[in-house]
Design an enzyme around this catalytic site. Structure first.
Site, PDB file in Angstrom:
ATOM      1  CE  LYS A 146      58.999  15.518  46.565  1.00  0.00           C
ATOM      2  NZ  LYS A 146      58.524  14.090  46.480  1.00  0.00           N
ATOM      3  CE1 TYR A 175      58.733  13.690  41.051  1.00  0.00           C
ATOM      4  CE2 TYR A 175      57.417  15.693  40.960  1.00  0.00           C
ATOM      5  CZ  TYR A 175      58.329  14.879  41.619  1.00  0.00           C
ATOM      6  OH  TYR A 175      58.840  15.256  42.841  1.00  0.00           O
ATOM      7  CG  HIS A 225      63.102  15.704  43.824  1.00  0.00           C
ATOM      8  ND1 HIS A 225      62.634  14.579  43.194  1.00  0.00           N
ATOM      9  CD2 HIS A 225      64.198  16.114  43.117  1.00  0.00           C
ATOM     10  CE1 HIS A 225      63.407  14.329  42.132  1.00  0.00           C
ATOM     11  NE2 HIS A 225      64.354  15.245  42.064  1.00  0.00           N
ATOM     12  CD  GLU A 266      65.546  15.448  38.838  1.00  0.00           C
ATOM     13  OE1 GLU A 266      65.007  14.357  38.592  1.00  0.00           O
ATOM     14  OE2 GLU A 266      66.090  15.708  39.928  1.00  0.00           O
TER      15      GLU A 266
HETATM   16  P1  IDP Z   1      61.744   9.320  45.141  1.00  0.00           P
HETATM   17  O1  IDP Z   1      61.194  10.727  45.300  1.00  0.00           O
HETATM   18  O2  IDP Z   1      62.178   8.743  46.460  1.00  0.00           O
HETATM   19  O3  IDP Z   1      62.816   9.232  44.085  1.00  0.00           O
HETATM   20  P2  IDP Z   1      59.940   8.064  43.231  1.00  0.00           P
HETATM   21  O4  IDP Z   1      59.637   6.611  43.200  1.00  0.00           O
HETATM   22  O5  IDP Z   1      60.828   8.626  42.163  1.00  0.00           O
HETATM   23  O6  IDP Z   1      60.530   8.402  44.683  1.00  0.00           O
HETATM   24  O7  IDP Z   1      58.544   8.819  43.216  1.00  0.00           O
HETATM   25  C1  IDP Z   1      58.495  10.218  42.994  1.00  0.00           C
HETATM   26  C2  IDP Z   1      57.495  10.820  43.970  1.00  0.00           C
HETATM   27  O8  IDP Z   1      56.190  10.313  43.684  1.00  0.00           O
HETATM   28  C3  IDP Z   1      57.726  10.451  45.439  1.00  0.00           C
HETATM   29  O9  IDP Z   1      58.729  11.239  46.047  1.00  0.00           O
HETATM   30  C4  IDP Z   1      56.352  10.680  46.030  1.00  0.00           C
HETATM   31  O10 IDP Z   1      56.094  12.068  46.234  1.00  0.00           O
HETATM   32  C5  IDP Z   1      55.450  10.182  44.903  1.00  0.00           C
HETATM   33  N1  IDP Z   1      55.098   8.766  45.090  1.00  0.00           N
HETATM   34  C6  IDP Z   1      55.918   7.692  44.909  1.00  0.00           C
HETATM   35  N2  IDP Z   1      55.262   6.553  45.167  1.00  0.00           N
HETATM   36  C7  IDP Z   1      54.012   6.900  45.519  1.00  0.00           C
HETATM   37  C8  IDP Z   1      52.836   6.138  45.905  1.00  0.00           C
HETATM   38  O11 IDP Z   1      52.846   4.911  45.973  1.00  0.00           O
HETATM   39  N3  IDP Z   1      51.714   6.874  46.196  1.00  0.00           N
HETATM   40  C9  IDP Z   1      51.666   8.240  46.116  1.00  0.00           C
HETATM   41  N4  IDP Z   1      52.734   8.982  45.754  1.00  0.00           N
HETATM   42  C10 IDP Z   1      53.891   8.326  45.468  1.00  0.00           C
HETATM   43 MG    MG Z   2      62.712   9.428  42.035  1.00  0.00          MG
END
Ligand code: IDP
Ligand code: MG
Length: 139
Positions: free
Chosen positions: A11, A51, A117, A128
């Site tokens: 990222k 997203y 990611h 993706e």
């Molecule tokens: P992941 O990347 O571990 O799969 P996801 O829940 O799919 O996590 O969330 C996608 C991305 O959104 C995360 O990697 C992070 O960059 C962002 N994100 C997730 N939760 C939060 C939050 O509570 N606050 C701010 N950004 C968040």
């Molecule tokens: Mg995710």
């Protein structure tokens, strides 16, 4: 084939902080083969599409802003059990909860700016990967 491939992005924070080499080294050392890779920057519309599943979440705007602010390294990785093993290698979404030695524990600043990611399923890995790469860019 898809069961052995995953998709990753280093990222914008990883690129800004000069962590590309160190993160790729860990990926290599963990037995993943790079199938496709490039430095690219997502547009607002790219990030909103990528997203989309999170569009109702309170952090969606912040996430799109973050993911579009600079270049990323996008890559497709191949290994037996790639999706699950890569999620293990990167660690929990929140680096505060990530296991020792994981990429997020080592390089992520916060739950929002979390360095990398990793696809969460074989189906999403294929979607993706195809979002970022054409067939002729995969090896
Ligand atoms: P992941 O990347 O571990 O799969 P996801 O829940 O799919 O996590 O969330 C996608 C991305 O959104 C995360 O990697 C992070 O960059 C962002 N994100 C997730 N939760 C939060 C939050 O509570 N606050 C701010 N950004 C968040
Ligand atoms: Mg995710």
């Amino acid at each position: 084939m898809a069961t052995n491939r995953t998709f990753t992005m280093l990222k914008p924070d990883s690129v800004e902080k000069g962590h590309i080499g160190a993160i790729l080294e860990k990926i290599n050392a963990s037995g993943f083969r790079i199938v496709a890779m490039k430095l690219t920057q997502m547009t607002k519309s790219d990030a909103e599409t990528f997203y989309e599943i999170h569009k109702e979440r309170p952090f969606f705007g912040e996430l799109v802003e973050y993911m579009t602010r600079g270049p990323i390294v996008a890559a497709i990785l191949e290994k037996e059990n790639a999706v699950e093993d890569f999620r293990t290698l990167i660690g929990a979404t929140n680096p505060a909860d990530a296991a020792e030695g994981t990429i997020r524990k080592l390089y992520a600043a916060s739950i929002g700016e979390n360095a990398v990611h990793g696809s969460d399923s074989d189906e999403n890995a294929a979607i993706e990967g195809a979002f970022h790469f054409s067939g002729r860019e995969m090896f």
